[in-house]
Motif scaffolding. Structure first.
Motif, PDB file in Angstrom:
ATOM      1  N   UNK A  54       7.836  20.975  -1.280  1.00 62.75           N
ATOM      2  CA  UNK A  54       6.997  21.424  -2.391  1.00 62.75           C
ATOM      3  C   UNK A  54       6.070  20.295  -2.802  1.00 62.75           C
ATOM      4  N   UNK A  55       4.907  20.667  -3.325  1.00 61.23           N
ATOM      5  CA  UNK A  55       4.009  19.686  -3.912  1.00 61.23           C
ATOM      6  C   UNK A  55       4.231  19.551  -5.418  1.00 61.23           C
ATOM      7  N   UNK A  56       5.055  20.419  -5.988  1.00 62.24           N
ATOM      8  CA  UNK A  56       5.337  20.334  -7.416  1.00 62.24           C
ATOM      9  C   UNK A  56       6.126  19.065  -7.727  1.00 62.24           C
ATOM     10  N   UNK A  57       5.656  18.342  -8.700  1.00 64.44           N
ATOM     11  CA  UNK A  57       6.324  17.116  -9.139  1.00 64.44           C
ATOM     12  C   UNK A  57       7.161  17.456 -10.369  1.00 64.44           C
ATOM     13  N   UNK A  58       8.462  17.620 -10.182  1.00 61.58           N
ATOM     14  CA  UNK A  58       9.325  18.078 -11.270  1.00 61.58           C
ATOM     15  C   UNK A  58       9.458  17.066 -12.401  1.00 61.58           C
ATOM     16  N   UNK A  59       9.063  15.831 -12.150  1.00 60.96           N
ATOM     17  CA  UNK A  59       9.201  14.791 -13.172  1.00 60.96           C
ATOM     18  C   UNK A  59       8.119  14.832 -14.247  1.00 60.96           C
ATOM     19  N   UNK A  60       7.029  15.577 -14.003  1.00 60.33           N
ATOM     20  CA  UNK A  60       5.884  15.478 -14.907  1.00 60.33           C
ATOM     21  C   UNK A  60       5.443  16.848 -15.403  1.00 60.33           C
TER      22      UNK A  60
ATOM     23  N   UNK B  25       0.834  -1.202   0.000  1.00 59.24           N
ATOM     24  CA  UNK B  25       0.000   0.000   0.000  1.00 59.24           C
ATOM     25  C   UNK B  25       0.868   1.252   0.000  1.00 59.24           C
ATOM     26  N   UNK B  26       0.555   2.157  -0.905  1.00 57.90           N
ATOM     27  CA  UNK B  26       1.247   3.442  -0.976  1.00 57.90           C
ATOM     28  C   UNK B  26       0.486   4.520  -0.235  1.00 57.90           C
ATOM     29  N   UNK B  27      -0.833   4.550  -0.410  1.00 61.14           N
ATOM     30  CA  UNK B  27      -1.621   5.625   0.191  1.00 61.14           C
ATOM     31  C   UNK B  27      -3.084   5.221   0.250  1.00 61.14           C
ATOM     32  N   UNK B  28      -3.831   5.954   1.092  1.00 59.04           N
ATOM     33  CA  UNK B  28      -5.270   5.772   1.236  1.00 59.04           C
ATOM     34  C   UNK B  28      -5.951   7.108   1.002  1.00 59.04           C
TER      35      UNK B  28
ATOM     36  N   UNK C 298      -1.757  11.758  -0.369  1.00 60.38           N
ATOM     37  CA  UNK C 298      -0.371  11.503  -0.748  1.00 60.38           C
ATOM     38  C   UNK C 298       0.632  12.091   0.236  1.00 60.38           C
ATOM     39  N   UNK C 299       0.228  13.082   1.017  1.00 66.22           N
ATOM     40  CA  UNK C 299       1.126  13.644   2.024  1.00 66.22           C
ATOM     41  C   UNK C 299       1.557  12.561   3.000  1.00 66.22           C
TER      42      UNK C 299
ATOM     43  N   UNK D  18       7.374  16.070  -0.119  1.00 68.96           N
ATOM     44  CA  UNK D  18       6.046  16.354  -0.655  1.00 68.96           C
ATOM     45  C   UNK D  18       5.204  16.950   0.465  1.00 68.96           C
ATOM     46  N   UNK D  19       4.972  18.233   0.387  1.00 66.53           N
ATOM     47  CA  UNK D  19       4.262  18.909   1.467  1.00 66.53           C
ATOM     48  C   UNK D  19       3.682  20.218   0.976  1.00 66.53           C
TER      49      UNK D  19
END
Length: 746
Positions: A394-400, A79-82, A293-294, A385-386
């Motif tokens: 940061x919540x910015x996902x630099x990969x996408x 499990x990664x997240x709920x 996701x936090x 991730x915050x």
């Protein structure tokens, strides 16, 4: 346990029908007289109209699925997240402790097994109390409470404004509730009603139902609740937050003891059990079920990407609001493509390369996709991730791309040059063909062929024209396309593009899924400088495009989700790999001859090594604030990016994990990070040789000797070893940025 249909209220009998009618009809008159509930200003009823109202009220309970948390898993089922609006785990009545059912019946509806949905005795008692006392007492049975909770759930999910919550009920609301309660008793067994009630009721915070509450407060299942625990939960029903043992332990304990007294009075427990339970501490052992996701156990940025993919896909609903409700309430089981071993290695590597928060406004990322499927296997970033502001958060996902939680991307620099070389090969040229890399100036008004543009050409508009510079000495001269790509010669790339149709290059990048990160637009041939990497791209876009080089020209769209089912076991039609042949396999094979030599040389030059076939390309923008290495084995394609994200601050002369570099290029940090990561995990996937071209012009295709000068073909001087890192091309374009700094080294 008693049958669901009490003989007294069995409407199949004459007596039952009379009792049912008299019970509800009498209530109408009482309600009209205002003996139980104050008259609502907007919904009163008179005794004379009571029967008519009753006839008009619905007799079928409008049910909607209960809100159930959704869970996201990696490819191995971890499990990664709920995600949830209501933390709930529905269970069968057999999986609920008898202590719990006894406690709830004792305190909420001690005649539950005797009445038929509406308790006439309890109703009479409430009437007398309300007439003779300043306080008010309700008479809702467990069945009525269950009906009311079902209505609230249905109203919410249907977006209706008026909910039948306590304090907002009109007479019509109460009558509807009672009529539906009687109907529910006709259709359901007592056990089914009790099961439904104990799964829907709020028990503090966002915990709904006894299973989620038992797990939250004590880390036990509902089946294992002991007497004091069950009494504590049963006591919360009347005021879920006021009697919350986590926030108000003394009040909760006092209320628990009231429940224990009711259990003793109704002979559910003995005096000894009562006394022991009253003396027992609350003994909480909190097990919070964090949402979002936090709180993801790992890969929070990938988690966020998955969430956004679902919100953008009409497979999960007609609009974003409905998809969001499904994610938070639909009990989805979401299996993703994430490989936990690769993710762990990637996350450790980005943090080892650049300690989180250690370099202001800078970051390191890795993203890996699988050639032939597009499956995203890892997505790592060295920031926290915050939503909270702070260095390294940061919540910015630099990969996408921006559409999926990223920013506007980063200039690709020389990582764009292989696309130009690929278009060169598709046009029928050879990597051994001579390019006139001596032309370094295109005057204002110069035109590059671009058949898709209105006038059939892209025009250099800037005052002074467009000047292109290289770093490597003696590089403005004729050379093979292979030599120009290997040494990342800007003038070679630009003059290859000049011989081609810019629209063909842009078309090829489109086929490889290369779009601008900020708005998703295709690369624009209107500005010829795009061939030197002036456009902003995301790492995942690049990794997916380069994966086509590993897969003999087959491009696959990035894919994060492999399977989705809901709480009822319904399986959603999640698309499998979406792949198409974007390039001819032989053109790719010719390109890979050069790309593998580039990767080998750069690895050696940066002090790294790998023992499996790798193709790849470095890239650096003019400001040296964005550096890349995008490389691929047969089984994995990974984009490694290190750079500034807060502004365009150069990485030069900055302390990065104890090292200060006068100049930072793609081969300085990004490539060693890529090599360290891939050396750990590449063997988990194919490391076979790339396909060989049918007619290679090179007698010794795996040798780098031909790039070192004096080979009778390129001529000129061997490049200085000092320039074997990525060099810095100058931007003399006066408004036509080259966006590239790899002007002379691979």
């Amino acid at each position: 346990m008693a049958s669901s249909k009490s003989p007294l209220f069995d409407t199949a009998t004459t007596v039952g029908k009379i009792m049912s009618f008299l019970g509800v009809s009498a209530l109408c008159g009482v309600l009209a007289a205002g003996l139980i509930f104050p008259l609502a200003a907007t919904g009163g009823a008179t005794a004379a109209a009571g029967t008519e109202i009753l006839e008009e009220l619905p007799s079928e309970l409008r049910e909607e699925p209960l809100s159930v948390p959704s869970h996201v898993y990696d490819a191995d089922g971890n499990e990664l997240a709920t995600f949830y609006a209501e933390n709930r785990v529905p269970v069968d009545i057999e999986d609920i402790s008898e202590n719990m059912t006894d406690a709830i019946v004792a305190i909420e509806d001690e005649r539950f097994y005797e009445h038929g949905g509406v308790d006439a005795r309890g109703l009479g008692r409430a009437i007398v109390h309300n007439v003779t006392s300043d306080s008010e007492q309700g008479a809702s049975t467990i069945t009525q409470q269950y009906v009311n909770n079902v209505l609230i759930n249905a109203d919410f999910l249907r977006g209706e404004d008026r909910l039948t919550i306590s304090g907002s009920k009109t007479y019509a609301d109460k009558l509807r509730e009672m009529k539906l309660a009687v109907a529910a008793e006709e259709d359901m067994t007592k056990e089914e009603i009790l099961e439904g009630y104990l799964n829907i009721v709020l028990l503090g915070g966002r915990n709904y139902g006894v299973e989620a509450a038992a797990q939250y407060y004590w880390g036990v299942s509902a089946a294992d609740l002991n007497i004091p625990q069950a009494a504590t939960l049963a006591g919360m029903v009347q005021n879920p937050n006021g009697y919350n043992p986590e926030n108000n332990p003394e009040t909760a304990e006092s209320r628990r003891n009231v429940v224990l007294g009711a259990m003793l009075r109704n002979e559910y427990i003995t005096q000894e059990e009562h006394d022991e339970a009253v003396e027992a501490p609350l003994d909480l052992d909190l097990h919070p079920e964090y949402a979002g996701c936090v709180e993801a156990d790992s890969a929070p940025y990938f988690c966020d990407y998955v969430r956004r993919v679902i919100l953008a896909d009409d497979t999960f609903g007609p609009d974003q609001e409905s998809r969001d409700q499904l994610l938070n309430r639909g009990g989805l089981e979401i299996t993703t493509t994430l490989d936990p071993e690769l993710q762990s290695a990637a996350q450790q590597e980005v943090e080892d390369t650049m300690t989180p928060g250690s370099v202001s406004g800078a970051a390191a990322t890795l993203v890996t996709v699988e050639p032939g499927t597009g499956d995203i296997k890892a997505m790592a970033q060295n920031t926290e991730y915050s939503p909270e502001e702070g260095e390294g958060s940061t919540e910015l996902n630099f990969n996408v791309d921006a559409a999926f939680g990223g920013g506007n991307g980063f200039q690709g620099g020389s990582t764009l040059k292989p696309y130009v070389a690929a278009a060169w090969l598709e046009a029928g040229h050879s990597m051994y063909e001579i390019v006139d890399a001596g032309r370094d100036q295109f005057a204002q008004g110069s035109q590059f062929r671009a058949s898709c543009l209105p006038n059939g050409a892209a025009t250099v508009l800037d005052d002074g024209g467009w000047s292109i510079n290289n770093v490597m000495d003696n590089s403005k001269r004729p050379m093979t396309a292979d030599f120009g790509l290997f040494w990342s010669v800007n003038t070679a790339t630009v003059n290859m593009a000049y011989e081609l149709d810019l629209c063909d290059i842009a078309d090829l990048t489109t086929r490889l899924g290369v779009t601008q990160a900020g708005d998703g637009a295709e690369l624009n041939p209107q500005n010829p400088s795009f061939v030197l990497g002036s456009e902003n791209l995301s790492p995942m876009t690049q990794a997916s495009a380069y994966a086509a080089f590993a897969a003999d020209g087959e491009y696959c769209r990035p894919r994060a989700i492999s399977e989705v089912t809901d709480a009822n076991g319904n399986e959603y039609d999640v698309a499998g790999p979406q792949c198409e042949q974007a390039m001819e396999a032989d053109s790719v094979a010719q390109l890979n001859e050069t790309m593998t030599n580039i990767a080998d040389y750069n690895a050696q030059d940066s002090g790294s090594s790998f023992d499996f076939p790798v193709g790849g390309k470095t890239g650096t923008n003019n400001e040296q604030s964005s550096t890349w290495f995008i490389g691929y084995s047969k089984g994995l394609s990974t984009a490694s990016w290190v750079g500034s994200y807060a502004d365009m601050t150069s990485l030069n002369n900055r302390n990065i994990n104890g090292q200060v570099h006068d100049e930072v290029y793609g081969s300085t940090i990004a490539m060693p990070m890529w090599v360290d990561y891939m050396n750990q995990i590449a063997d988990d996937y194919s490391t076979d040789d790339f396909r060989s071209p049918d007619n290679s012009p090179f007698q010794n295709p795996d040798s780098t000797d031909r790039y070192m000068g004096g080979n009778g073909r390129e001529g000129g001087n061997t490049p200085d070893n000092d320039q074997a890192d990525d060099g810095s091309g100058e931007d003399d374009g006066e408004g036509t940025p080259g966006g590239d700094a790899d002007g002379g080294t691979p």
